[in-house]
Design a protein around this motif. Structure first.
Motif, PDB file in Angstrom:
ATOM      1  N   VAL A 111       5.739  15.656  -3.973  1.00 40.27           N
ATOM      2  CA  VAL A 111       6.514  16.615  -4.081  1.00 40.27           C
ATOM      3  C   VAL A 111       7.987  15.909  -3.816  1.00 40.27           C
ATOM      4  N   TRP A 112       8.232  15.022  -2.973  1.00 41.68           N
ATOM      5  CA  TRP A 112       9.331  14.518  -2.713  1.00 41.68           C
ATOM      6  C   TRP A 112       9.677  13.570  -3.714  1.00 41.68           C
ATOM      7  N   GLN A 113       8.781  12.734  -4.259  1.00 44.33           N
ATOM      8  CA  GLN A 113       9.013  11.895  -5.661  1.00 44.33           C
ATOM      9  C   GLN A 113       9.481  12.754  -6.610  1.00 44.33           C
ATOM     10  N   TYR A 114       8.866  14.071  -6.868  1.00 47.59           N
ATOM     11  CA  TYR A 114       9.434  15.011  -8.122  1.00 47.59           C
ATOM     12  C   TYR A 114      10.679  15.468  -7.866  1.00 47.59           C
ATOM     13  N   ILE A 115      10.846  15.686  -6.609  1.00 49.32           N
ATOM     14  CA  ILE A 115      12.338  16.249  -6.167  1.00 49.32           C
ATOM     15  C   ILE A 115      13.401  15.066  -6.560  1.00 49.32           C
ATOM     16  N   GLU A 116      13.016  13.758  -6.205  1.00 49.63           N
ATOM     17  CA  GLU A 116      13.751  12.734  -6.388  1.00 49.63           C
ATOM     18  C   GLU A 116      14.051  12.660  -8.026  1.00 49.63           C
ATOM     19  N   ARG A 117      12.752  12.719  -8.550  1.00 51.93           N
ATOM     20  CA  ARG A 117      13.176  12.412  -9.990  1.00 51.93           C
ATOM     21  C   ARG A 117      13.963  13.454 -10.744  1.00 51.93           C
ATOM     22  N   GLU A 118      13.488  14.680 -10.413  1.00 52.16           N
ATOM     23  CA  GLU A 118      14.128  15.859 -11.077  1.00 52.16           C
ATOM     24  C   GLU A 118      15.798  16.048 -10.637  1.00 52.16           C
ATOM     25  N   LYS A 119      15.975  15.284  -9.481  1.00 58.63           N
ATOM     26  CA  LYS A 119      17.276  15.680  -8.996  1.00 58.63           C
ATOM     27  C   LYS A 119      17.465  17.113  -8.500  1.00 58.63           C
ATOM     28  N   LEU A 120      16.538  17.837  -7.778  1.00 60.34           N
ATOM     29  CA  LEU A 120      16.603  19.135  -7.561  1.00 60.34           C
ATOM     30  C   LEU A 120      17.333  19.152  -6.295  1.00 60.34           C
ATOM     31  N   ALA A 121      18.121  20.213  -6.289  1.00 58.73           N
ATOM     32  CA  ALA A 121      19.211  20.401  -5.154  1.00 58.73           C
ATOM     33  C   ALA A 121      18.038  21.186  -3.955  1.00 58.73           C
ATOM     34  N   LEU A 122      18.379  21.029  -2.660  1.00 58.70           N
ATOM     35  CA  LEU A 122      17.604  21.390  -1.612  1.00 58.70           C
ATOM     36  C   LEU A 122      18.713  22.331  -0.429  1.00 58.70           C
ATOM     37  N   PRO A 123      18.033  23.006   0.358  1.00 58.08           N
ATOM     38  CA  PRO A 123      18.611  23.500   1.104  1.00 58.08           C
ATOM     39  C   PRO A 123      19.112  22.309   2.159  1.00 58.08           C
ATOM     40  N   SER A 124      20.316  22.619   3.017  1.00 59.70           N
ATOM     41  CA  SER A 124      20.827  21.399   3.548  1.00 59.70           C
ATOM     42  C   SER A 124      19.971  20.933   4.697  1.00 59.70           C
ATOM     43  N   ILE A 125      19.243  21.858   5.539  1.00 65.54           N
ATOM     44  CA  ILE A 125      18.461  21.302   6.522  1.00 65.54           C
ATOM     45  C   ILE A 125      17.174  20.421   6.275  1.00 65.54           C
ATOM     46  N   TYR A 126      16.791  20.157   5.377  1.00 61.73           N
ATOM     47  CA  TYR A 126      15.758  19.181   4.659  1.00 61.73           C
ATOM     48  C   TYR A 126      16.450  17.918   4.877  1.00 61.73           C
ATOM     49  N   PHE A 127      17.813  17.717   4.957  1.00 58.76           N
ATOM     50  CA  PHE A 127      18.412  16.513   5.212  1.00 58.76           C
ATOM     51  C   PHE A 127      18.758  16.327   7.082  1.00 58.76           C
ATOM     52  N   ALA A 128      18.933  14.818   7.268  1.00 58.85           N
ATOM     53  CA  ALA A 128      19.426  14.680   8.678  1.00 58.85           C
ATOM     54  C   ALA A 128      20.627  15.422   9.112  1.00 58.85           C
ATOM     55  N   HIS A 129      20.569  16.220  10.102  1.00 57.54           N
ATOM     56  CA  HIS A 129      21.771  16.736  10.663  1.00 57.54           C
ATOM     57  C   HIS A 129      21.802  16.949  12.219  1.00 57.54           C
ATOM     58  N   GLN A 130      22.654  17.162  12.679  1.00 56.18           N
ATOM     59  CA  GLN A 130      22.714  17.384  14.278  1.00 56.18           C
ATOM     60  C   GLN A 130      22.419  18.766  14.691  1.00 56.18           C
ATOM     61  N   MET A 157       0.780  -1.296  -0.225  1.00 52.84           N
ATOM     62  CA  MET A 157       0.036   0.038   0.054  1.00 52.84           C
ATOM     63  C   MET A 157       0.699   1.316   0.268  1.00 52.84           C
ATOM     64  N   ASN A 158       1.881   1.124   0.576  1.00 49.99           N
ATOM     65  CA  ASN A 158       2.759   2.212   0.703  1.00 49.99           C
ATOM     66  C   ASN A 158       4.063   2.474  -0.327  1.00 49.99           C
ATOM     67  N   LYS A 159       4.017   1.701  -1.034  1.00 47.20           N
ATOM     68  CA  LYS A 159       4.991   1.625  -2.009  1.00 47.20           C
ATOM     69  C   LYS A 159       5.212   2.948  -2.948  1.00 47.20           C
ATOM     70  N   PRO A 160       6.105   3.909  -2.713  1.00 48.18           N
ATOM     71  CA  PRO A 160       5.949   5.260  -3.598  1.00 48.18           C
ATOM     72  C   PRO A 160       5.946   5.195  -4.819  1.00 48.18           C
ATOM     73  N   HIS A 161       5.655   4.087  -5.396  1.00 47.09           N
ATOM     74  CA  HIS A 161       5.739   4.149  -7.131  1.00 47.09           C
ATOM     75  C   HIS A 161       4.272   4.107  -7.713  1.00 47.09           C
ATOM     76  N   ASN A 162       3.904   4.972  -8.366  1.00 52.00           N
ATOM     77  CA  ASN A 162       2.609   4.934  -8.672  1.00 52.00           C
ATOM     78  C   ASN A 162       2.660   4.932 -10.404  1.00 52.00           C
ATOM     79  N   ASP A 163       1.875   4.425 -11.109  1.00 50.39           N
ATOM     80  CA  ASP A 163       2.249   4.734 -12.572  1.00 50.39           C
ATOM     81  C   ASP A 163       1.019   5.332 -13.172  1.00 50.39           C
ATOM     82  N   SER A 164      -0.303   5.924 -12.365  1.00 49.97           N
ATOM     83  CA  SER A 164      -1.488   6.553 -13.161  1.00 49.97           C
ATOM     84  C   SER A 164      -1.823   7.353 -12.141  1.00 49.97           C
TER      85      SER A 164
END
Ligand SMILES: Nc1nc2c(ncn2[C@@H]2O[C@H](COP(=O)(O)OP(=O)(O)O)[C@@H](O)[C@H]2O)c(=O)[nH]1
Lengths: 429, 311
Positions: B196-215, A4-11
Motif C-alpha cells: 500500500v505504501w509503495q503504491y502510494i509512493e509510486r502513484e504520488k497519492l495525496a493523503l490526509p496530513s495526520i499520516y505524516f509525522a506531526h506534533q 531482506m527488507n529492501k522495499p523494491h521487488n520486481d516480481s
C-alpha cells in the motif's frame, strides 16, 4: 537496512504448500515468514505467550498460521489461508491448504492460482498415499513447478541415503502419472523446518546436498504460469462509453476493458471479437490515462479499435486467425466442491472467463480415485470427487484446452438456487 | 529449475492489475454496488484503482462513508475534498443518526463506536438497496482475514459465516446474490501494508496530513499512545485526559486512521512517503498491534465482529 527488507521487488510468485497433518507445513511457512523477517515483534510475543500457555518450551512457529476460532475449536483447518512475505526481489503469496483427503476441494482451490507447489514428505515415512494424492492434484490443476521437500531430516540423521531413496521412489511414481512427461519441473530439497536447515539458511548438517535452499528455489522459479507463447485472449469485462456529448474527444469513445488472460497485443494488431466474428485493428491501448504500444499477459487494459463493432461484456477479443471455435459441448475434469451432490437432472450455470451459460450434464465418464489415480465408474458426484464430465451448453463458449491456456480452459459451476460455487472444471476438449 | 524467459509484471503492477480486474468484475456482475470510502490510505488506493479501471467514464458506483462522528477532522476534510475532485457522488451515513433512531445504543458515552458502524452500514445498505460493498480490507491485517474471500458473501443480516463461503478458483469470481444478501468485495486483499505504501509512493497519492509525522498531545495509557483533546469536524473536542494523566507533546504519525477512540499513532519522524516506506520496511510491530486499541483483548475479536456484520 539489510537486503531482506529492501522495499523494491520486481516480481510476484504464488505458490502452495501441500502436506498431511504433522508433516511440518505450518512450521515451514512459519520458518519462511520468520527467517525473512516478516514476523513482527508483537506477533512473536503473542505466539511466545501462546506456546508457553500450551506448555511448550521453544516457540512453536506453526502457531503463526493458526487458524480461525471456529477451526481451533474443532482442532482442524477447514479452508485455504493466504499468507504473504517478501524478499529483496520478490513478493510471495502462499496458499496454505489442509491436506486431508476430505479437503481435496481446498487443495484444488489453492492450486488454481499457484505456479509452484511445495509437496512435503516426512523423511521417516517416505512417499505415502497422500503424497500421491497431492502430486496428482498439482498435476491435474497444472502447477508447472513442483518442489518435493523432504522434511524432518534431523529425525533421519540427516542421512543422504534416506533422501536419495525418497527421491527415487517419488520419481518412479511421477513417471507413472506422467508428471515429468508433461513438462512439470520437479526438484527435491532435504530440510528440517524445525531447525531451519535448507529453508532460508543452509545450516551445516547436510554438506552432501549442494542444490539450492528452499528460498533460493522460490527466488529462481519462473513467475509466469507458462513459458510458451500463448494465443492472445482478452475476455471483455466492461465497455466504457462516457457519453460525454460535449467533449469532442470522448464523444465516440468506446473502450473495451479487460485483463489480458493470455498472450500479448500491440497497437495495429488485427483482432476479432467473439462470438460475432467481426474484425478490426487495435487503435489504442490504455491503462489509466497512459497510452501504451503493447500490453502483456495479466495486464488489465482498455482497448480502442479502429472500427465501430458491437462488443459487450462476455465477448472475447482474440488475434485474427487465432480464434478458438465456439463450442456448445465441453468435456472437462471436474472437482465437485459442494456438500450437495451433483445432480444430472439439474441445470447449472457455467462461468467461463466473463461469460456464462446454462449447462446440463450429458455424461459422467469416470471418477478418479485421487489416491491411486485409478478410474472408477460413477453415477453422481459428491463433495471432493474428481471426475470426467461432459456438459451440454445453452450458449456457445470460446474455450481452449486447459493444457494450452489455464485462464480460458477453466470454469466454475454455480447453483442458481443458492448462488453457490459448486464445481470447478478444467476443459479437455 | 527451468529459467524464465517470459516477460512478467512487477509485483505492484500485478497487484494493481488484479485489483482493476476485481473492480471491473463488480461493475459487470452487480447491479447496485457501492465503494466504501473513509479517506484512509487503503481506500485512497482503491480510488486510484477505480480511476484506472473506469476512466474516462464515471465510476459505476457511488462512494459511501460510515462516519462514527469520532473521526479526525483532517481525514473528514480530505474525504470531502477527494470526492469533489473526482466529481463522484459521496454518501455519508452516520452512527450518530443510528443512535438518534435508537438502533445503536452505547453502553457509555465514550464507548468506542467502531463496532457500531456495522449497524449503520446495514441500515445504509438497506436504504439504498446495495448488492455489493467494495472495501479496502487486506488479508495480511489479521488472522481472521487470512481466509477471507475476494468476494465475500454476507447473509440477510450482514453476517459472515466462515463455514459458508464460496470457494474461489482462478480469477473466476462469483458475486451473485439474492435480494437482501450482500457481497463484500476486497480488491486489495492480496496487498500488504508495505504494498500500500509503495503504491502510494509510486502513484504520488495525496493523503490526509495526520499520516505524516506531526506534533500531538498524547497520554500514555496502559502502554498505548492515546491522543487527547482532539478537535472534531463538528467543533466538539473529545478524549480529555483522565485525572492524574500527564499530557505529553510527542511527534507521531498514524499508520491507520479510524475512529479516534480506538486508533493510536506511533512515534515517528517520517514526514514524507519515502520515509514512511523505509519505516514500514524496518518496523517491528504489526499495523494492527501498533495502532488498534480495541483488538488486543482477544485473538478472536475480529472474527467475532465480522460474524456480527462488521466490515
Ligand atoms: N524434528 C522435527 N520436527 C518437526 C520438523 N518440522 C516440523 N516438526 C514438528 O512436527 C510437528 C507438526 O508440525 P506442523 O508444522 O504443525 O505440521 P502441519 O500439520 O503439517 O502443519 C510439530 O511438533 C513440529 O514442531 C522438522 O523438520 N524436524
Amino acid at each position: 537496512m539489510d537486503a531482506m527488507n529492501k522495499p523494491h521487488n520486481d516480481s510476484l510468485l504464488r505458490f502452495m504448500t501441500c502436506g498431511s497433518v504433522d508433516d511440518g507445513k505450518s512450521t515451514l511457512i512459519g520458518r519462511l515468514l520468520f527467517d525473512t523477517k516478516t514476523i513482527l515483534a508483537d506477533t512473536l510475543t503473542h505466539i511466545e505467550r501462546t506456546s508457553k500457555k500450551r506448555g511448550m518450551e521453544a516457540v512453536d512457529l506453526s502457531l503463526l498460521t493458526d487458524g480461525l476460532q471456529a477451526e481451533r475449536e474443532q482442532g482442524i483447518t477447514i479452508d485455504v489461508a493466504y499468507r504473504y512475505f517478501s524478499t529483496g526481489t520478490r513478493k510471495y503469496i502462499i496458499a496454505d491448504a489442509p491436506g486431508h483427503e476430505q479437503y481435496t476441494r481446498n487443495m484444488v482451490t489453492a492450486a488454481s492460482t499457484a505456479n509452484l507447489a511445495i509437496i512435503l514428505i516426512d523423511a521417516r515415512k517416505g512417499v505415502l498415499t497422500q503424497t500421491r494424492r497431492h502430486s496428482y492434484l498439482a498435476h491435474l490443476v497444472r502447477i508447472p513447478h513442483i518442489v518435493v521437500a523432504v522434511n524432518k531430516m534431523d529425525l533421519a540423521n540427516y542421512d543422504q541415503a534416506v533422501f536419495d531413496k525418497i527421491r527415487a521412489d517419488y520419481l518412479a511414481f511421477a513417471e507413472q502419472i506422467g508428471l515429468q512427461r508433461e513438462g512439470h519441473d520437479i526438484q527435491f530439497i532435504p530440510m528440517s523446518a524445525l531447525n531451519g536447515d535448507m529453508i532460508v539458511d543452509r545450516g551445516d548438517a547436510m554438506p552432501w546436498y549442494t542444490g539450492p535452499t528452499m528460498l533460493e528455489t522460490l527466488e529462481a522459479a519462473p513467475p509466469a504460469h507458462s513459458e510458451h507463447d500463448e494465443p492472445f485472449r482478452l475476455p471483455v469485462q466492461f465497455v466504457c462509453r462516457p457519453h460525454a456529448s460535449d467533449d469532442p474527444e470522448l464523444h465516440d469513445y468506446r473502450g473495451f476493458m479487460g485483463r489480458i488472460e493470455a498472450g500479448e497485443i500491440a497497437v495495429g494488431d488485427a483482432v476479432t471479437a467473439l462470438p460475432s466474428g467481426q474484425s478490426s485493428r487495435v487503435k489504442t491501448i490504455e491503462l489509466g490515462n497512459v497510452q501504451m504500444q503493447r500490453a502483456i499477459t495479466e495486464q488489465s487494459v482498455t482497448l480502442l479499435l479502429e472500427d465501430e463493432i458491437d462488443i459487450s461484456r462476455g465477448d472475447m477479443l482474440v488475434k485474427t486467425g487465432q480464434a478458438p471455435e465456439p463450442v456448445k459441448q465441453i468435456e472437462a475434469m471436474v472437482c465437485w466442491l459442494s456438500e450437495t451432490p451433483l445432480s444430472t437432472a439439474r441445470t447449472y450455470i457455467v462461468r467461463h472467463t466473463t461469460r456464462e451459460s446454462k449447462a446440463k450434464v450429458s455424461e459422467i465418464s469416470y471418477r478418479v480415485d485421487v489416491n491411486t489415480t485409478e478410474h472408477l465408474p460413477a453415477q453422481g458426484l459428491n463433495m471432493n470427487d474428481i471426475a470426467k464430465v461432459t456438459f451440454k451448453l445453452a450458449q456457445p463458449l470460446m474455450v481452449d484446452p486447459y493444457k494450452v491456456s489455464r485462464p480460458t480452459g477453466a470454469f466454475i459451476l454455480i447453483d442458481e438456487s443458492t448462488n453457490n460455487t459448486v464445481g470447478a472444471g478444467m476443459i479437455e476438449a | 529449475m527451468t529459467t524464465s524467459t517470459k516477460e512478467t509484471l512487477s509485483h505492484l503492477d500485478w497487484l494493481e492489475s488484479e485489483a482493476i480486474h476485481i473492480l471491473r468484475e463488480v461493475a459487470g456482475q452487480c447491479s447496485n454496488p457501492v465503494l466504501l470510502f473513509s479517506g484512509g490510505k487503503d481506500s485512497l488506493c482503491i480510488l486510484r484503482l477505480a480511476e484506472k479501471a473506469f476512466r474516462p467514464g464515471r465510476f459505476p458506483f457511488p462512494l459511501m462513508h460510515i462516519d462514527t462522528g469520532h473521526n479526525y477532522k483532517e481525514v473528514i476534510d480530505f474525504r470531502d475534498q477527494r470526492a469533489a475532485e473526482l466529481g463522484e457522488r459521496l454518501i455519508v451515513r452516520s452512527v450518530e443518526d443510528s443512535m438518534k433512531r435508537g438502533t445503536v445504543v452505547l453502553k457509555s458515552p465514550d464507548e468506542p463506536r467502531n463496532k457500531h458502524q456495522s449497524v449503520t452500514l446495514l441500515e445504509a445498505i438497506e436504504e439504498h438497496g446495495f448488492d455489493c460493498c467494495i472495501g479496502g480490507a487486506r488479508r495480511d491485517e489479521e488472522k481472521a482475514r487470512a481466509k477471507e474471500r475476494i468476494m465475500s458473501f454476507r447473509d440477510e443480516f450482514g453476517q459472515w459465516d466462515p463455514k459458508n463461503q464460496r470457494p474461489e478458483l482462478w480469477n473466476l469470481y462469483n458475486a451473485r446474490s439474492h435480494k437482501g444478501e450482500n457481497i463484500r468485495a476486497f480488491p486489495i486483499s492480496n496487498w500488504t501494508e508495505m504494498d500500500v505504501w509503495q503504491y502510494i509512493e509510486r502513484e504520488k497519492l495525496a493523503l490526509p496530513s495526520i499520516y505524516f509525522a506531526h506534533q500531538r498531545d498524547i497520554v500514555m495509557r496502559s502502554g498505548a499512545i492515546v491522543p487527547v483533546n482532539v478537535p472534531l469536524a463538528s467543533g466538539d473536542v473529545i478524549n480529555a485526559p483522565k485525572p492524574g494523566e500527564e499530557v505529553i507533546n510527542m511527534q507521531v504519525r498514524f499508520r491507520t486512521v479510524g475512529d479516534i477512540t480506538c486508533t493510536a499513532p506511533v512515534p515517528s519522524d517520517a514526514d514524507d512517503i519515502s520515509k514512511i516506506v523505509l519505516e514500514t520496511a524496518t518496523t517491528t510491530i504489526t499495523e494492527r498491534g501498533a495502532t488498534r486499541l480495541d483488538d488486543q483483548t482477544s485473538d478472536a475479536s475480529m472474527e467475532q465482529r465480522k460474524k456480527e456484520g462488521y466490515f
